[in-house]
Enzyme design. Structure first.
Site, PDB file in Angstrom:
ATOM      1  N   LYS A  78      20.059   4.820  21.022  1.00 17.59           N
ATOM      2  CA  LYS A  78      19.622   3.669  20.222  1.00 17.59           C
ATOM      3  C   LYS A  78      19.766   2.353  20.972  1.00 17.59           C
ATOM      4  O   LYS A  78      19.904   1.289  20.369  1.00 17.59           O
ATOM      5  CB  LYS A  78      20.382   3.594  18.896  1.00 17.59           C
ATOM      6  CG  LYS A  78      20.354   4.863  18.075  1.00 17.59           C
ATOM      7  CD  LYS A  78      18.947   5.416  17.875  1.00 17.59           C
ATOM      8  CE  LYS A  78      18.073   4.488  17.043  1.00 17.59           C
ATOM      9  NZ  LYS A  78      16.695   5.052  16.845  1.00 17.59           N
ATOM     10  N   GLY A  80      17.446   1.638  23.548  1.00 16.53           N
ATOM     11  CA  GLY A  80      16.117   1.307  24.043  1.00 16.53           C
ATOM     12  C   GLY A  80      15.681   2.221  25.174  1.00 16.53           C
ATOM     13  O   GLY A  80      14.775   1.884  25.939  1.00 16.53           O
ATOM     14  N   ARG A  82      14.078   5.142  25.104  1.00 13.33           N
ATOM     15  CA  ARG A  82      12.715   5.652  24.967  1.00 13.33           C
ATOM     16  C   ARG A  82      11.702   4.597  25.384  1.00 13.33           C
ATOM     17  O   ARG A  82      10.734   4.888  26.099  1.00 13.33           O
ATOM     18  CB  ARG A  82      12.459   6.108  23.530  1.00 13.33           C
ATOM     19  CG  ARG A  82      10.993   6.443  23.196  1.00 13.33           C
ATOM     20  CD  ARG A  82      10.389   7.459  24.124  1.00 13.33           C
ATOM     21  NE  ARG A  82      11.110   8.727  24.115  1.00 13.33           N
ATOM     22  CZ  ARG A  82      10.824   9.749  24.908  1.00 13.33           C
ATOM     23  NH1 ARG A  82       9.841   9.647  25.798  1.00 13.33           N
ATOM     24  NH2 ARG A  82      11.527  10.866  24.847  1.00 13.33           N
ATOM     25  N   LYS A 284      10.707   4.549  15.472  1.00 19.59           N
ATOM     26  CA  LYS A 284      11.256   3.373  16.131  1.00 19.59           C
ATOM     27  C   LYS A 284      10.952   2.136  15.296  1.00 19.59           C
ATOM     28  O   LYS A 284       9.875   1.997  14.736  1.00 19.59           O
ATOM     29  CB  LYS A 284      10.665   3.218  17.536  1.00 19.59           C
ATOM     30  CG  LYS A 284      10.792   4.467  18.402  1.00 19.59           C
ATOM     31  CD  LYS A 284      12.242   4.845  18.649  1.00 19.59           C
ATOM     32  CE  LYS A 284      12.349   6.090  19.514  1.00 19.59           C
ATOM     33  NZ  LYS A 284      13.746   6.488  19.765  1.00 19.59           N
ATOM     34  N   THR A 287      13.685  -0.280   9.371  1.00 17.57           N
ATOM     35  CA  THR A 287      14.390  -1.388   8.747  1.00 17.57           C
ATOM     36  C   THR A 287      15.855  -1.017   8.542  1.00 17.57           C
ATOM     37  O   THR A 287      16.159   0.013   7.940  1.00 17.57           O
ATOM     38  CB  THR A 287      13.754  -1.742   7.390  1.00 17.57           C
ATOM     39  OG1 THR A 287      12.373  -2.081   7.598  1.00 17.57           O
ATOM     40  CG2 THR A 287      14.481  -2.924   6.756  1.00 17.57           C
ATOM     41  N   HIS A 288      16.758  -1.829   9.032  1.00 18.68           N
ATOM     42  CA  HIS A 288      18.189  -1.545   8.921  1.00 18.68           C
ATOM     43  C   HIS A 288      18.697  -1.909   7.522  1.00 18.68           C
ATOM     44  O   HIS A 288      18.232  -2.886   6.915  1.00 18.68           O
ATOM     45  CB  HIS A 288      18.985  -2.346   9.954  1.00 18.68           C
ATOM     46  CG  HIS A 288      18.754  -1.897  11.363  1.00 18.68           C
ATOM     47  ND1 HIS A 288      19.371  -2.477  12.456  1.00 18.68           N
ATOM     48  CD2 HIS A 288      17.974  -0.901  11.865  1.00 18.68           C
ATOM     49  CE1 HIS A 288      18.989  -1.870  13.555  1.00 18.68           C
ATOM     50  NE2 HIS A 288      18.134  -0.923  13.226  1.00 18.68           N
TER      51      HIS A 288
END
Length: 321
Positions: A78, A80, A82, A284, A287-288
């Site tokens: 998580k 970045g 990818r 990807k 929304t958190h």
């Protein structure tokens, strides 16, 4: 037959190559695993090589073969990774495996022959890469990679460990929505405020702890840190530094990117093998969830000494508050 043909026609070919356009003997290979078209070029001394960086090289092997990686994106989840991999695949001198092989953490007993068979075919001089973010936090991985190659180049994408943890949790709840809240999982005991540093989303963010294991096997000069926040705000700048680290010409520039306001991160204008714009998948840019500000404050206090230690070890201040 080929020998006779080359022998009888050699003088004619050389005359033509001196008096007109260079002769190109070009073939094609399509890599089924990641659908990437790779040019293979058969050359002889004096002939030009289409798309080659060194058009006058002689005796170079232009047969595409599977090789062990020259560089690995080892983390972090998580952060970045990818996006970085997809961006790097724009470079003609990079051949990257699209999937995560998890060789050094899950499949090590299969052996290096199996690992090599997973790699995309590459020409001599091209850099072979893979990415598996779990490598960074797996204790056995540094020694295993070192046993394969002492000179391999390692890339770590890091971002604010709190933001990273929330992103990690967001991915978890997308698959298992019935788990407890982020706030409750953050603490061993919320009433005492003791942070559960062994909870995976928080444990991964202890970058100094993990980096220490890597520095026991590799010099810092072989490890490149990508600033996760800058990868979003200035992808061309971060990619430029990665290309420098890999010893490549800066071919990937700001002309390759545009910012997608809906997703909140950069996308490719023309990705590899396509003329259409491309953004990362729907998984990807989720929304958190909103997190209690008091929990965020306690996490900042918790991570502060770990972050400062990481800055010192990495020789770089990432500016996380």
């Amino acid at each position: 037959m080929l020998y006779l043909w080359l022998g009888c026609c050699e003088s004619e070919l050389l005359d033509r190559s001196q008096n007109s356009q260079p002769i190109l003997l070009t073939g094609w290979y399509r890599e089924n695993k990641n659908k990437t078209v790779l040019r293979e070029t058969l050359t002889a001394p004096g002939y030009a090589v289409e798309g080659s960086v060194d058009v006058n090289s002689q005796g170079k092997d232009w047969t595409a073969t599977r090789r062990l990686p020259h560089a690995i994106i080892i983390g972090v989840k998580k952060g970045g990774t990818r996006a970085l991999l997809e961006f790097l695949r724009l470079h003609p001198d990079i051949r990257a495996l699209g999937s995560e092989p998890h060789f050094f953490d899950r499949h090590y007993t299969r052996g290096l022959s199996w690992y090599r068979s997973m790699m995309p075919k590459a020409l001599d001089g091209q850099i072979v890469m893979e990415k598996t973010p779990r490598y960074f936090v797996t204790p056995e991985t540094p020694a295993r990679i070192h046993a394969m190659s002492r000179n391999i180049k390692l890339i770590v994408v890091v971002r604010d460990p709190i933001t990273r943890a929330i992103s990690d949790y967001t991915q978890i709840i997308s698959k298992t929505p019935d788990i407890p809240s982020f706030e409750s999982l953050t603490f061993k005991n919320r009433s005492t405020g003791q942070i559960d540093s062994l909870w995976s989303p928080l444990y991964i963010g202890l970058y100094a702890k993990h980096l220490e294991r890597w520095l026991a096997h590799f010099p810092l000069t072989q490890i490149h840190f990508v600033h996760g926040e800058r990868l979003i705000s200035n992808p061309a700048g971060e990619l430029g530094r990665v290309q420098d680290f890999l010893g490549l010409q800066r071919i990937i520039t700001d002309k390759h990117f545009y910012f997608n306001k809906t997703k909140g991160f950069p996308c490719l204008k023309k990705p590899e093998g396509s003329s259409k714009p491309h953004c990362l998948g729907q998984t990807k840019g989720r929304t958190h969830p909103k997190i209690d500000p008091e929990v965020i404050r306690k996490l900042r206090d918790f991570y502060q000494p770990h972050n400062l230690e990481f800055y010192q070890m990495a020789g770089m201040d990432f500016g996380w508050q």
